[in-house]
Write a protein that holds these residues in place. Structure first.
Motif, mmCIF file in Angstrom:
data_model
loop_
_atom_site.group_PDB
_atom_site.id
_atom_site.type_symbol
_atom_site.label_atom_id
_atom_site.label_comp_id
_atom_site.label_asym_id
_atom_site.label_seq_id
_atom_site.Cartn_x
_atom_site.Cartn_y
_atom_site.Cartn_z
ATOM 1 N N ALA A 216 0.851 -1.197 0.000
ATOM 2 C CA ALA A 216 0.000 0.000 0.000
ATOM 3 C C ALA A 216 0.877 1.234 0.000
ATOM 4 C CB ALA A 216 -0.913 0.009 1.224
ATOM 5 N N THR A 217 0.465 2.229 -0.759
ATOM 6 C CA THR A 217 1.208 3.485 -0.803
ATOM 7 C C THR A 217 0.234 4.634 -1.003
ATOM 8 O OG1 THR A 217 3.041 4.678 -1.855
ATOM 9 C CG2 THR A 217 1.592 3.414 -3.299
ATOM 10 N N SER A 218 0.640 5.811 -0.592
ATOM 11 C CA SER A 218 -0.187 7.005 -0.788
ATOM 12 C C SER A 218 0.713 8.215 -0.956
ATOM 13 C CB SER A 218 -1.149 7.219 0.385
ATOM 14 O OG SER A 218 -0.437 7.562 1.551
ATOM 15 N N ALA A 219 0.187 9.195 -1.647
ATOM 16 C CA ALA A 219 0.874 10.477 -1.830
ATOM 17 C C ALA A 219 -0.124 11.591 -1.546
ATOM 18 C CB ALA A 219 1.435 10.602 -3.238
ATOM 19 N N THR A 220 0.200 12.441 -0.595
ATOM 20 C CA THR A 220 -0.672 13.550 -0.227
ATOM 21 C C THR A 220 -0.050 14.857 -0.687
ATOM 22 O OG1 THR A 220 -1.491 12.362 1.712
ATOM 23 C CG2 THR A 220 -1.801 14.751 1.687
ATOM 24 N N ASN B 22 -4.204 7.191 -3.433
ATOM 25 C CA ASN B 22 -3.952 5.926 -2.741
ATOM 26 C C ASN B 22 -3.871 4.780 -3.741
ATOM 27 O OD1 ASN B 22 -4.496 6.964 0.123
ATOM 28 N ND2 ASN B 22 -6.414 7.451 -0.901
ATOM 29 N N TYR B 23 -2.982 3.840 -3.459
ATOM 30 C CA TYR B 23 -2.893 2.630 -4.274
ATOM 31 C C TYR B 23 -2.613 1.454 -3.351
ATOM 32 C CZ TYR B 23 -1.088 -0.948 -7.437
ATOM 33 O OH TYR B 23 -0.873 -2.124 -8.098
ATOM 34 N N ARG B 24 -3.328 0.343 -3.590
ATOM 35 C CA ARG B 24 -3.157 -0.864 -2.786
ATOM 36 C C ARG B 24 -3.177 -2.075 -3.708
ATOM 37 N NH1 ARG B 24 -7.460 -3.352 0.105
ATOM 38 N NH2 ARG B 24 -8.635 -1.421 -0.147
ATOM 39 N N LYS B 25 -2.213 -2.983 -3.543
ATOM 40 C CA LYS B 25 -2.131 -4.150 -4.407
ATOM 41 C C LYS B 25 -2.039 -5.417 -3.573
ATOM 42 C CE LYS B 25 0.389 -6.340 -8.200
ATOM 43 N NZ LYS B 25 -0.868 -6.558 -8.954
ATOM 44 N N GLY B 26 -2.907 -6.381 -3.899
ATOM 45 C CA GLY B 26 -2.802 -7.709 -3.329
ATOM 46 C C GLY B 26 -1.915 -8.557 -4.226
ATOM 47 N N ILE B 27 -0.791 -9.015 -3.706
ATOM 48 C CA ILE B 27 0.235 -9.689 -4.525
ATOM 49 C C ILE B 27 -0.010 -11.198 -4.500
ATOM 50 C CG2 ILE B 27 2.711 -10.025 -4.844
ATOM 51 C CD1 ILE B 27 3.115 -7.383 -3.300
ATOM 52 N N LYS B 28 -0.305 -11.761 -5.645
ATOM 53 C CA LYS B 28 -0.658 -13.174 -5.777
ATOM 54 C C LYS B 28 0.603 -14.050 -5.803
ATOM 55 C CE LYS B 28 -3.373 -16.705 -7.063
ATOM 56 N NZ LYS B 28 -4.434 -17.297 -6.220
ATOM 57 N N SER C 1 -7.274 1.602 -6.318
ATOM 58 C CA SER C 1 -6.772 2.974 -6.233
ATOM 59 C C SER C 1 -7.928 3.917 -5.957
ATOM 60 C CB SER C 1 -6.049 3.385 -7.516
ATOM 61 O OG SER C 1 -6.960 3.435 -8.600
ATOM 62 N N SER C 2 -7.604 5.032 -5.325
ATOM 63 C CA SER C 2 -8.619 6.048 -5.047
ATOM 64 C C SER C 2 -7.963 7.410 -4.958
ATOM 65 C CB SER C 2 -9.360 5.743 -3.734
ATOM 66 O OG SER C 2 -8.480 5.855 -2.631
ATOM 67 N N VAL C 3 -8.778 8.434 -5.093
ATOM 68 C CA VAL C 3 -8.319 9.827 -4.987
ATOM 69 C C VAL C 3 -9.252 10.563 -4.040
ATOM 70 C CG1 VAL C 3 -7.886 11.988 -6.196
ATOM 71 C CG2 VAL C 3 -7.364 9.822 -7.317
ATOM 72 N N ASP C 4 -8.670 11.223 -3.041
ATOM 73 C CA ASP C 4 -9.427 12.068 -2.107
ATOM 74 C C ASP C 4 -9.104 13.525 -2.382
ATOM 75 O OD1 ASP C 4 -10.199 9.726 -0.874
ATOM 76 O OD2 ASP C 4 -8.722 9.882 0.733
ATOM 77 N N ILE C 5 -10.127 14.352 -2.384
ATOM 78 C CA ILE C 5 -9.956 15.806 -2.461
ATOM 79 C C ILE C 5 -10.740 16.398 -1.295
ATOM 80 C CG2 ILE C 5 -10.237 17.892 -3.836
ATOM 81 C CD1 ILE C 5 -10.275 16.149 -6.321
ATOM 82 N N SER C 6 -10.070 17.125 -0.436
ATOM 83 C CA SER C 6 -10.750 17.628 0.757
ATOM 84 C C SER C 6 -10.223 18.998 1.144
ATOM 85 C CB SER C 6 -10.569 16.653 1.927
ATOM 86 O OG SER C 6 -9.205 16.512 2.250
ATOM 87 N N GLN C 7 -11.076 19.732 1.825
ATOM 88 C CA GLN C 7 -10.678 21.017 2.390
ATOM 89 C C GLN C 7 -11.603 21.323 3.554
ATOM 90 O OE1 GLN C 7 -10.447 24.252 -0.383
ATOM 91 N NE2 GLN C 7 -9.481 25.642 1.062
ATOM 92 N N TYR C 8 -11.016 21.895 4.602
ATOM 93 C CA TYR C 8 -11.766 22.121 5.830
ATOM 94 C C TYR C 8 -11.755 23.599 6.197
ATOM 95 C CZ TYR C 8 -11.107 17.094 6.028
ATOM 96 O OH TYR C 8 -11.095 15.764 5.707
ATOM 97 N N ASN C 9 -12.836 24.028 6.846
ATOM 98 C CA ASN C 9 -12.958 25.394 7.383
ATOM 99 C C ASN C 9 -12.686 26.454 6.326
ATOM 100 O OD1 ASN C 9 -13.598 24.435 9.940
ATOM 101 N ND2 ASN C 9 -11.458 24.340 10.573
ATOM 102 N N ILE C 10 -13.421 26.368 5.225
ATOM 103 C CA ILE C 10 -13.332 27.374 4.171
ATOM 104 C C ILE C 10 -14.248 28.532 4.563
ATOM 105 C CG2 ILE C 10 -13.580 27.804 1.699
ATOM 106 C CD1 ILE C 10 -13.703 24.705 1.389
ATOM 107 N N ARG C 11 -13.663 29.688 4.809
ATOM 108 C CA ARG C 11 -14.504 30.827 5.212
ATOM 109 C C ARG C 11 -15.318 31.305 4.018
ATOM 110 N NH1 ARG C 11 -15.081 34.164 9.312
ATOM 111 N NH2 ARG C 11 -13.282 33.354 10.436
ATOM 112 N N VAL C 12 -16.627 31.400 4.223
ATOM 113 C CA VAL C 12 -17.542 31.847 3.176
ATOM 114 C C VAL C 12 -18.124 33.186 3.621
ATOM 115 C CG1 VAL C 12 -19.541 31.265 1.751
ATOM 116 C CG2 VAL C 12 -18.056 29.445 2.631
ATOM 117 N N GLY C 13 -17.399 34.254 3.298
ATOM 118 C CA GLY C 13 -17.849 35.591 3.660
ATOM 119 C C GLY C 13 -18.176 35.697 5.134
ATOM 120 N N LEU C 14 -19.409 36.135 5.421
ATOM 121 C CA LEU C 14 -19.851 36.289 6.800
ATOM 122 C C LEU C 14 -20.680 35.108 7.275
ATOM 123 C CD1 LEU C 14 -21.057 39.993 6.560
ATOM 124 C CD2 LEU C 14 -18.872 39.180 7.433
ATOM 125 N N THR C 15 -20.898 34.121 6.406
ATOM 126 C CA THR C 15 -21.855 33.067 6.731
ATOM 127 C C THR C 15 -21.260 31.913 7.499
ATOM 128 O OG1 THR C 15 -21.492 31.822 4.668
ATOM 129 C CG2 THR C 15 -23.101 33.618 4.610
#
Length: 826
Positions: free
Chosen positions: A628-632, A659-665, A677-691
């Motif tokens: 298993a390997t990942s790159a952030t 992310n990549y994961r391989k089961g080795i036979k 394999s998968s791809v995550d896209i995330s962001q936290y606490n994005i200020r949206v003006g006054l709201t």
């Protein structure tokens, strides 16, 4: 370091480093001989200044020469005094005149224009963008000072121990915390900063919030939204914002002449009693239409502050060049009360030695927003006495002296021996919930015993069991540490004994690098991203016959490594080998017999109604060799460099993880054969003006080879089937079954959450008899309601849609506080 030290020393101590220096000091008072605290004092036509302390006392160190000193404070007329320094220290006490703003010009302006203040503010707002951008870059030396005080305390709580520990007087008053720092602050538009802390000093315990670096006190009312980190999640509308007329009324209080400049004093009046608005006064340079100074405040009752009741913000601008003005001083004054204890204090920053549009070296701005010099925390009192621009009060000096003595005593053998004995004494109620921690006198070696509530457990697979787990840590030096966590587990129902060890070796804190390894046997959750803890699963099993978690047996070994290979790029990889086998229920005990519920099979795919003692097939005994390997990737990663490592800060851009994961036979008898394999896209606490703040997470992926995949290798989702959950965690599902949607195919999931933080949207009433089917359609599965949070969950074949909303109550009405949406395809 020498270069930066010279800059700070030159900026704050002298105008000519090579000349003999003498001290100019004095006291600043008003017309009634009352001290005027925090008065700005600076040398005219220079970028060198200071402020008076709480008692109105100020000081300079100056080379021989003649200087024009300017004294400024809101509520008083600006005063300029010429002083000559010869060959000795000088004392110059100054009496300020009360602010007198003429009304004749106001009356004349009013006869011509009933909206004189509005007319002035329209001109100011029109030039707002120009003044934001007038200095493309700059550097300055910054002195930051903080003091937190206890102003009074309930007599009933003022025991001798409390008074002695906090060093309070008989009325419950005393300094809880004080701090000062010297920094070099560099800025380049639009948002590049680099701060270098040369010296830092703290005494006491910070019990509230902290603004201990120059970047924390960069106050700019020319920006549309003013934010106050730590005291409010909300943004506040600046009185100079482009749309400020929608939120404020303005009143011209008077006009004065300050050393050839016409200054307009304007009262800022919010149009609404409650909201994200300031009150107070601002001072405008007439004709230039620029901010001269500000004296504004917020109140908790009207402005929803956290921790404190009032916050007053004052700011003084000075001319650095003929066309560029910059802040000379900024101050936050606060007061509050909790449980009868009244507290207050201030944070202030003094800016000196401005350089406008300097030439920064190539690659000067690298993402390192703060660097703390290795010697920053080692400066002694004689150093601070020579560079401190604001003199200490007697109370502050005494507090430093006492706490320095205490700090020295705490390094003695006698104290360390006593401390170790006291610190390592076990607190049984605390151990029950939080565990037990002990360390050697040097703190290089430590032991942590996991909480009692995680040690004894019950589930239907193992029956009652013991999970004894400890963590041993050795701090080799400031840059290397090693930890080992042995874990012994035994189930009395199925008589399975497990033992495993996990260890980490952190060898480079500047690159977040570590080796990790583990081996042994364990009883593991079939959902590898987590379901319920042993403790909560024990409660739900014994009290309500909900045996949510499903287990399997594994004998395994793993080895891995992670490292930040470049700023914002974190790589990790691991190789593991495991022998896995299916487990079945063996114990069916409970405390309360729920007539409407029965235990379920340990096979999560068994159909509803399957008896608890089911032995249906889920997977065969198998071996798995997995890589298993990942790159952030964190774009525009900003960070703080401390003498002992690097601290990454949240980015204003989304983080991408591949992310990549391989089961080795075949290798070592491995049965698995898959590629995921998968791809995550995330962001936290994005200020949206006054709201408020928004957060999101998107994940897409799948198995592009799934020839041999066993259930525990599937892609699982972080669900929840209990009544407790964390509504702030983005990426989890409230009420989503733990195992039902796990897949060995392609998937897409999306999460969105917004916290309105008291914005105008929280005044939208919720219809009490809200029916989700009428809005979305589909199969209505479940509805849960409680006082603080509600959720609707819908499953439509391969489609999952979920809406969460937080609510607040006012009388018989509910108001939206936050919304969270989940949408997924299985």
């Amino acid at each position: 370091m020498k270069k930066h030290l010279l800059l700070i020393f030159t900026a704050l101590c002298s105008l000519t480093a090579s000349a003999q220096q003498y001290k100019l000091s004095g006291k600043i008072t008003g017309s009634k001989n009352n001290p005027i605290p925090f008065t700005s004092v600076y040398i005219r036509n220079s970028t060198y200044g200071t402020t008076a302390n709480e008692n109105g006392v100020y000081q300079f160190k100056l080379a021989p020469g003649t200087y024009n000193l300017t004294y400024r404070f809101v509520g008083y007329n600006e005063k300029v005094i010429k002083v000559t320094i010869t060959d000795h220290d000088e004392t110059l006490n100054v009496q300020m005149d009360d602010e007198v703003f003429g009304t004749e010009r106001v009356a004349a302006m009013y006869r011509k224009n009933h909206d004189a203040a509005d007319t002035i503010m329209k001109q100011v707002i029109k030039k707002r963008k120009y003044y934001i951008e007038e200095a493309a870059s700059y550097s300055s030396a910054v002195y930051v000072k903080a003091v937190q005080k206890l102003l009074s305390a309930p007599k009933s709580l003022l025991s001798k121990e409390v008074v002695r520990t906090l060093d309070l007087d008989s009325n419950g008053r005393g300094i809880l915390y004080q701090q000062e720092s010297l920094s070099e602050y560099n800025f380049q538009r639009p948002d590049k900063i680099k701060e270098i802390t040369i010296a830092n000093r703290m005494a006491g315990i910070n019990t509230a919030f902290s603004y201990n670096k120059a970047s924390d006190l960069q106050v700019n009312f020319y920006n549309n939204v003013f934010t106050i980190n730590g005291l409010s999640t909300r943004g506040y509308v600046s009185p100079l914002a482009s749309n400020a007329h929608l939120f404020y009324n303005y009143k011209l209080l008077g006009v004065s002449n300050e050393n050839g400049r016409v200054i307009d004093k304007i009262q800022v009046i919010p149009k609404r009693a409650h909201g994200q608005y300031f009150q107070g006064d601002i001072y405008i340079v007439d004709g230039d239409w620029r901010l001269y100074s500000a004296d504004l405040y917020l109140e908790n009752g009207m402005n929803s502050l956290n921790l404190i009741d009032t916050l007053k913000i004052t700011q003084q601008y000075v001319a650095i060049t003929d066309s560029v003005w910059m802040p000379a001083a900024v101050q936050y004054n606060f007061k509050g009360a909790v449980l009868g204890f009244k507290f207050g204090g201030y944070y202030e920053a003094i800016f000196n030695n401005y350089k406008i549009n300097p030439t920064f070296p190539e690659h000067f701005f690298t993402g390192e927003v703060l660097k703390i010099d290795t010697a920053a925390n080692t400066k002694k009192e004689d150093y601070w006495a020579s560079v401190r621009p604001v003199p200490l009060t007697k109370m502050e000096a005494r507090d430093y002296q006492k706490k320095d003595s205490i700090a020295a005593y705490k390094k003695t053998d006698a104290y360390l021996d006593t401390l170790q004995h006291s610190k390592n004494h076990i607190n049984y109620p605390g151990y029950l919930i939080f565990g037990y921690y002990a360390s050697t006198r040097s703190a290089k070696d430590s032991l942590y015993i996991f909480p009692f509530i995680q040690t004894f457990y019950y589930n239907t697979v193992e029956g009652f069991g013991i999970n004894a787990k400890i963590k041993l840590t050795r701090q080799i030096d400031d840059f290397h540490n090693f930890s080992i966590t042995p874990d012994v587990r035994y189930g009395f129902g199925n008589k399975l004994f497990s033992a495993n060890i996990y260890s980490e070796y952190k060898n480079d804190p500047f690159h977040n690098a570590k080796f990790f390894t583990g081996f042994g046997s364990d009883v593991l959750d079939l959902n590898n991203v987590g379901t319920r803890s042993l403790y909560f699963n024990t409660l739900s099993t014994l009290l309500s016959e909900n045996n949510y978690v499903k287990y399997y047996r594994s004998h395994y070994g793993l080895f891995g490594y992670q490292r930040e290979v470049a700023n914002g790029v974190l790589l990790s990889g691991s190789l593991s080998y495991a022998s896995r086998s299916q487990l079945y229920n063996t114990s069916y005990g409970h405390i309360f017999d729920n007539k409407n519920r029965e235990y379920t099979s340990n096979n999560p795919l068994a159909p509803p109604g399957t008896p608890a003692d089911d032995h249906s097939f889920l997977f065969p005994d198998n071996q798995a060799l997995t890589f298993a390997t990942s790159a952030t990737f964190t774009f525009d990663q900003q960070y703080i460099t401390r003498p002992t490592g690097k601290v990454n800060l949240p980015s204003k851009y989304p983080t991408v993880t591949v992310n990549y994961r391989k089961g080795i036979k075949g290798a070592f008898g491995s049965d698995v054969d898959y590629d995921f394999s998968s791809v995550d896209i995330s962001q936290y606490n994005i200020r949206v003006g006054l709201t408020g703040f928004s957060s999101f997470k998107l994940t897409a992926g799948g198995f592009f080879n799934n020839k041999t995949v066993y259930y525990m290798d599937y892609n699982h989702f972080l669900g929840n089937q209990g009544t407790t959950f964390d509504p702030t965690y983005i990426g989890s599902f409230h009420f989503l079954p733990f195992y039902q949607y796990s897949t060995d195919g392609a998937f897409l999931e999306a999460h969105y959450q917004h916290n309105f933080a008291g914005s105008i949207l929280n005044k939208i009433p919720i219809i009490r008899n809200f029916k989700l089917e009428e809005v979305i359609g589909g199969n209505y599965l479940t509805t849960k309601n409680n006082r603080n949070y509600s959720e609707f969950y819908v499953g439509v074949q391969r489609l999952i849609f979920r809406v969460d909303y937080g609510v607040s109550y006012a009388g018989d009405k509910k108001y939206i506080q936050g919304i969270r949406i989940f949408y997924g395809i299985r």
